[in-house]
Design a protein around this motif. Structure first.
Motif, PDB file in Angstrom:
ATOM      1  N   ALA A  11      -0.070   0.026  -6.141  1.00 51.71           N
ATOM      2  CA  ALA A  11       1.125   0.039  -5.296  1.00 51.71           C
ATOM      3  C   ALA A  11       1.163  -1.197  -4.400  1.00 51.71           C
ATOM      4  N   LEU A  12       0.013  -1.558  -3.831  1.00 52.97           N
ATOM      5  CA  LEU A  12      -0.050  -2.758  -3.002  1.00 52.97           C
ATOM      6  C   LEU A  12       0.226  -4.001  -3.838  1.00 52.97           C
ATOM      7  N   PHE A  13      -0.361  -4.056  -5.029  1.00 56.24           N
ATOM      8  CA  PHE A  13      -0.169  -5.189  -5.941  1.00 56.24           C
ATOM      9  C   PHE A  13       1.314  -5.373  -6.263  1.00 56.24           C
ATOM     10  N   CYS A  14       1.985  -4.269  -6.597  1.00 57.07           N
ATOM     11  CA  CYS A  14       3.420  -4.339  -6.918  1.00 57.07           C
ATOM     12  C   CYS A  14       4.241  -4.689  -5.679  1.00 57.07           C
ATOM     13  N   GLY A  15       3.854  -4.123  -4.538  1.00 53.65           N
ATOM     14  CA  GLY A  15       4.596  -4.405  -3.310  1.00 53.65           C
ATOM     15  C   GLY A  15       4.519  -5.868  -2.915  1.00 53.65           C
ATOM     16  N   VAL A  16       3.358  -6.478  -3.051  1.00 53.85           N
ATOM     17  CA  VAL A  16       3.201  -7.891  -2.717  1.00 53.85           C
ATOM     18  C   VAL A  16       4.055  -8.746  -3.650  1.00 53.85           C
TER      19      VAL A  16
END
Length: 406
Positions: A11-16
């Motif tokens: 989720a963090l990877f996609c959000g960044v």
């Protein structure tokens, strides 16, 4: 629990990536333009390549893995510093929106413009909210500056890795060291990380640097490779050229156990490097050199055995221990080791990674004392993942032992 962690990381990877796409593509490129389409395609493709490099590289031929690794890993490094630069840009945006900017007029507008009488002086109006033109100008200014900063940072960090490690010199006094061994020089090299990116030329640079320093002994303290002997044996062959009076020694790191530790132990022995697998040798100069397997060996029936390596030695002699991870220092203290030589941390490799490395390692780089035992941690000679180092230059350390009796 593991699934929750994986989900949070993804989720963090996609959000960044969404944030970067918004600032570099959505806010900068006109809707429907070729630039927006190209930027959107890259915003989807690059993270997929990065994930492929992280989790799928070993399942393909080395040539294909090399292409995937260069693209996917380099993007991760660029992404880190691009995101940081864009976040700094968030504080700059309000200032740019209020800065006075003369509007740019085309030649046609200049030709059509009619002279107008000078207006009567009027009170200066309050600043108006930034219009679409101003917002686009600010977005493009921040995007260009962030991209330039990230590219320059990663480019310089890549150059530092590919040119090879430099030499670092450290003197370590050992109370039990005899006078005859004063000035004894150990070349400490770790985390070479031969793989799809760093290959034979990298090994040759390291060997040439070590030989040029003319050490008495060479200590390779783990993480030599990221792959099998079949794929990387040729890349490691220059190790046979290491030249030191008392020989070269090797202990496993955690990455050897991802790559087939037994085959690599056999390989280094064949090229003339002596593995110290929970073993010890007496160095003629007057101290003991011991080595233990990495902690990762516990799940491969090859756990570190400090007792086997150290218990039956003469405690009147100084003991130098090769152990890949700095956290192994606590066992070294219990077994009366005088000096432990380690790697593993890369010094953080990519700033601000050093702060993260501090959470898992008692020492990230350099020399520190733990009771009667000293620990020296080299930043390593290669790089894992992106062939990039920022704020943590690679090194080969010449550790000079000093005797108080000299």
């Amino acid at each position: 629990m593991i699934l929750l962690i994986i989900g949070a990381v993804l989720a963090l990877f996609c959000g960044v990536h969404f944030y970067v796409w918004k600032r570099l593509v959505h806010d900068v490129c006109a809707p429907g333009s070729r630039w927006r389409l190209a930027g959107t395609v890259l915003a989807v493709l690059l993270p997929l390549l990065s994930l492929g490099a992280l989790i799928g590289g070993r399942a393909m031929p080395l040539a294909a893995e090399r292409w995937l690794a260069w693209t996917g890993y380099m993007w991760l490094a660029v992404l880190l510093y691009l995101t940081m630069a864009l976040l700094v840009g968030e504080f700059v945006r309000p200032l740019l929106r209020r800065a006075p900017i003369r509007p740019i007029r085309t030649h046609a507008q200049e030709a059509q413009a009619l002279p107008e009488p000078a207006p009567a002086p009027e009170p200066e109006p309050a600043p108006a909210p930034a219009g679409p033109g101003r917002r686009l100008f600010v977005a493009r200014t921040v995007a260009i500056a962030a991209a330039a900063a990230a590219t320059a940072t990663v480019g310089y960090g890549t150059y530092g890795v590919l040119r090879g490690p430099g030499l670092k010199y450290v003197t370590v006094p050992l109370a039990k060291l005899p006078a005859a061994a004063d000035g004894y020089r150990i070349a400490v090299v770790s985390d070479i990380h031969l793989g799809p990116i760093l290959g034979r030329a990298h090994t040759q640079r390291i060997v040439d640097t070590i030989n040029g320093a003319r050490p008495d002994l060479v200590a390779i303290v783990g993480d030599l490779v990221d792959g099998s002997v079949a794929d990387l044996g040729r890349a490691a062959e220059p190790l046979a050229q290491l030249d030191a009076r008392d020989g070269s020694y090797f202990v496993t790191g955690n990455h050897e156990y991802f790559s087939g530790a037994d085959q690599w132990v056999d390989f280094v022995r064949e090229v003339g490097v002596h593995p110290l697998a929970n073993a010890r040798v007496e160095i003629a100069a007057g101290f003991d050199l011991a080595g233990v397997n990495d902690i990762s060996g516990e799940s491969h029936n090859a756990a570190p055995d400090y007792g086997k390596a150290l218990d039956d030695r003469d405690r009147a002699r100084a003991a130098v221990l090769l152990a890949h991870q700095p956290v192994m220092i606590h066992e070294a203290v219990k077994h009366g080791v005088d000096l432990q030589l380690s790697g593993h941390t890369h010094g953080g490799q990519l700033w601000p990674g050093n702060y993260i490395a501090e959470l898992a390692n008692p020492t990230v780089a350099g020399l520190e004392r733990y009771g009667d035992t000293q620990l020296y941690v080299t930043r390593g000679a290669g790089a894992w993942g992106p062939p990039v180092r920022v704020g943590a230059p690679s090194d080969i350390t010449i550790v000079t032992l000093a005797s108080p009796k000299a």
